[in-house]
Motif scaffolding. Structure first.
Motif, PDB file in Angstrom:
ATOM      1  N   PRO A   1      -3.960  10.640 -11.314  1.00 14.48           N
ATOM      2  CA  PRO A   1      -2.565  11.091 -11.262  1.00 14.48           C
ATOM      3  C   PRO A   1      -1.642   9.964 -11.720  1.00 14.48           C
ATOM      4  N   LYS A   2      -0.584  10.317 -12.414  1.00 15.51           N
ATOM      5  CA  LYS A   2       0.286   9.296 -12.982  1.00 15.51           C
ATOM      6  C   LYS A   2       0.896   8.402 -11.903  1.00 15.51           C
ATOM      7  N   GLU A   3       1.112   8.961 -10.701  1.00 14.14           N
ATOM      8  CA  GLU A   3       1.700   8.158  -9.627  1.00 14.14           C
ATOM      9  C   GLU A   3       0.763   7.045  -9.177  1.00 14.14           C
ATOM     10  N   LEU A   4      -0.549   7.245  -9.356  1.00  8.92           N
ATOM     11  CA  LEU A   4      -1.532   6.231  -8.976  1.00  8.92           C
ATOM     12  C   LEU A   4      -1.940   5.366 -10.162  1.00  8.92           C
ATOM     13  N   ALA A   5      -1.968   5.960 -11.348  1.00  7.17           N
ATOM     14  CA  ALA A   5      -2.431   5.224 -12.526  1.00  7.17           C
ATOM     15  C   ALA A   5      -1.556   4.016 -12.825  1.00  7.17           C
ATOM     16  N   LYS A   6      -0.268   4.088 -12.472  1.00 17.34           N
ATOM     17  CA  LYS A   6       0.643   2.986 -12.785  1.00 17.34           C
ATOM     18  C   LYS A   6       0.597   1.859 -11.754  1.00 17.34           C
ATOM     19  N   LEU A   7      -0.120   2.041 -10.653  1.00 14.52           N
ATOM     20  CA  LEU A   7      -0.190   1.010  -9.620  1.00 14.52           C
ATOM     21  C   LEU A   7      -1.118  -0.120 -10.051  1.00 14.52           C
TER      22      LEU A   7
ATOM     23  N   ARG B   1       5.715   5.537  -1.158  1.00 10.88           N
ATOM     24  CA  ARG B   1       6.217   6.866  -0.794  1.00 10.88           C
ATOM     25  C   ARG B   1       5.740   7.923  -1.792  1.00 10.88           C
ATOM     26  N   ARG B   2       5.694   7.569  -3.060  1.00  5.81           N
ATOM     27  CA  ARG B   2       5.189   8.519  -4.054  1.00  5.81           C
ATOM     28  C   ARG B   2       3.700   8.787  -3.847  1.00  5.81           C
TER      29      ARG B   2
ATOM     30  N   ARG C   1      -6.005   0.240  -5.329  1.00  5.97           N
ATOM     31  CA  ARG C   1      -4.750  -0.212  -5.919  1.00  5.97           C
ATOM     32  C   ARG C   1      -3.771  -0.529  -4.801  1.00  5.97           C
ATOM     33  N   ARG C   2      -2.688  -1.199  -5.135  1.00  6.97           N
ATOM     34  CA  ARG C   2      -1.712  -1.580  -4.110  1.00  6.97           C
ATOM     35  C   ARG C   2      -0.349  -0.976  -4.426  1.00  6.97           C
TER      36      ARG C   2
ATOM     37  N   GLU D   1      -2.337  -3.301  11.515  1.00  9.16           N
ATOM     38  CA  GLU D   1      -1.126  -3.347  10.696  1.00  9.16           C
ATOM     39  C   GLU D   1      -1.321  -2.691   9.336  1.00  9.16           C
ATOM     40  N   ALA D   2      -2.553  -2.641   8.885  1.00  5.78           N
ATOM     41  CA  ALA D   2      -2.849  -2.129   7.541  1.00  5.78           C
ATOM     42  C   ALA D   2      -2.642  -0.625   7.460  1.00  5.78           C
ATOM     43  N   GLU D   3      -2.239  -0.178   6.270  1.00  4.45           N
ATOM     44  CA  GLU D   3      -2.143   1.242   5.950  1.00  4.45           C
ATOM     45  C   GLU D   3      -2.867   1.458   4.626  1.00  4.45           C
ATOM     46  N   VAL D   4      -3.812   2.368   4.641  1.00  2.00           N
ATOM     47  CA  VAL D   4      -4.577   2.697   3.439  1.00  2.00           C
ATOM     48  C   VAL D   4      -4.564   4.207   3.273  1.00  2.00           C
ATOM     49  N   ARG D   5      -4.241   4.652   2.081  1.00  2.00           N
ATOM     50  CA  ARG D   5      -4.297   6.087   1.783  1.00  2.00           C
ATOM     51  C   ARG D   5      -5.454   6.330   0.830  1.00  2.00           C
ATOM     52  N   VAL D   6      -6.296   7.296   1.189  1.00  2.00           N
ATOM     53  CA  VAL D   6      -7.435   7.672   0.360  1.00  2.00           C
ATOM     54  C   VAL D   6      -7.186   9.065  -0.181  1.00  2.00           C
ATOM     55  N   PHE D   7      -7.624   9.285  -1.412  1.00  2.00           N
ATOM     56  CA  PHE D   7      -7.371  10.532  -2.112  1.00  2.00           C
ATOM     57  C   PHE D   7      -8.695  11.183  -2.504  1.00  2.00           C
ATOM     58  N   PRO D   8      -8.735  12.482  -2.676  1.00  2.00           N
ATOM     59  CA  PRO D   8      -9.968  13.102  -3.152  1.00  2.00           C
ATOM     60  C   PRO D   8     -10.342  12.546  -4.521  1.00  2.00           C
TER      61      PRO D   8
END
Length: 264
Positions: A136-142, A107-108, A99-100, A121-128
């Protein structure tokens, strides 16, 4: 959460895990015992600001390294807090969704447990891994669809000592889809390497390059015996499409290793 037993360095989480990359993908139209298990997904979020989007290849390479970083993080191993989720994810169908996010969304996302990996330049965050229907709702809405990026200039030569994730030149994919495929290719390669090669690659910071194979070279690459990602075809491309061939210098750079799949 009950921790899983620790495993020796360089060994898969269970005996079957090290063989997964040697097993051809089962079509989504066929039965598969993995479908009977709880399904998990590995979430990745790429930062795309309006005025400073990353280059496509940079984003793909960063996503691939993010997957490797999570697989080798202490929290994903032994009795780590993410270990059970990773084990359950690997025991079912291996799914990754990109997701983007930008601004406050990013920040969330950064506030949630995970790892942020940066490229040029890229930033990628990976989650368990999370349950397929338990984001998580913070990711589901992306946003998940329509993520696309361009390379302002062709990628340069492959750095010495880098693994190479060769993409199929005949397939068109959004950047988000391609990032997931790059992650699959990196994971298959990690499973295929022996302990010494894994240790050296990890110590070097997982150097890798994403490149599109030439039209003439792709058929031989896909049939070479190197690890091959075959997509299940739920989005964008046809089921069974070979998307990525993974190669590692001096170890998996020549024919001889079984063709693989299982990821989507």
């Amino acid at each position: 959460m009950t921790p899983i037993p620790a495993r020796p360095p360089g060994r898969p989480q269970d005996p079957a895990a090290g063989r997964r990359w040697q097993t051809c993908r089962v079509s989504s139209n066929d039965t598969d015992p993995r479908d009977e298990k709880p399904q998990y997904v590995l979430p990745l979020v790429v930062r795309i600001e309006r005025d400073a989007p990353p280059a496509r290849t940079d984003a793909l390479e960063t996503a691939a390294r993010a997957v490797l970083r999570l697989l080798t993080d202490e929290r994903a191993l032994g009795e780590g807090e993410w270990a059970r989720a990773v084990a359950d994810w690997e025991d079912a169908r291996i799914r990754k969704v990109v997701r983007r996010a930008r601004g406050a969304e990013w920040r969330r996302a950064e506030a949630l447990p995970g790892l942020t990996v940066t490229g040029a330049e890229a930033e990628v965050r990976v989650f368990p891994p999370v349950p397929l229907d338990g984001w998580p709702k913070e990711l589901a809405k992306l946003q998940v669809s329509g993520t696309d990026l361009d390379d302002p200039a062709p990628p340069g030569p492959v750095p010495a000592g880098a693994a190479v994730l060769w993409f199929n030149p005949g397939l068109e994919m959004s950047a988000g889809k391609a990032m997931a495929q790059a992650g699959h290719g990196a994971q298959l390669l990690w499973w295929a390497l022996d302990g010494a090669a894994r240790a050296a690659w990890r110590a070097a910071g997982f150097p890798l390059a994403v490149r599109t194979a030439g039209e003439a070279e792709w058929p031989a690459l896909a049939a070479s015996g190197l690890p091959v990602v075959r997509d299940a075809g739920f989005t964008e491309i046809a089921p069974g499409s070979a998307t990525v061939v993974s190669a590692f210098p001096g170890v998996l750079a020549v024919p001889g290793a079984p063709v693989a799949g299982n990821l989507k």
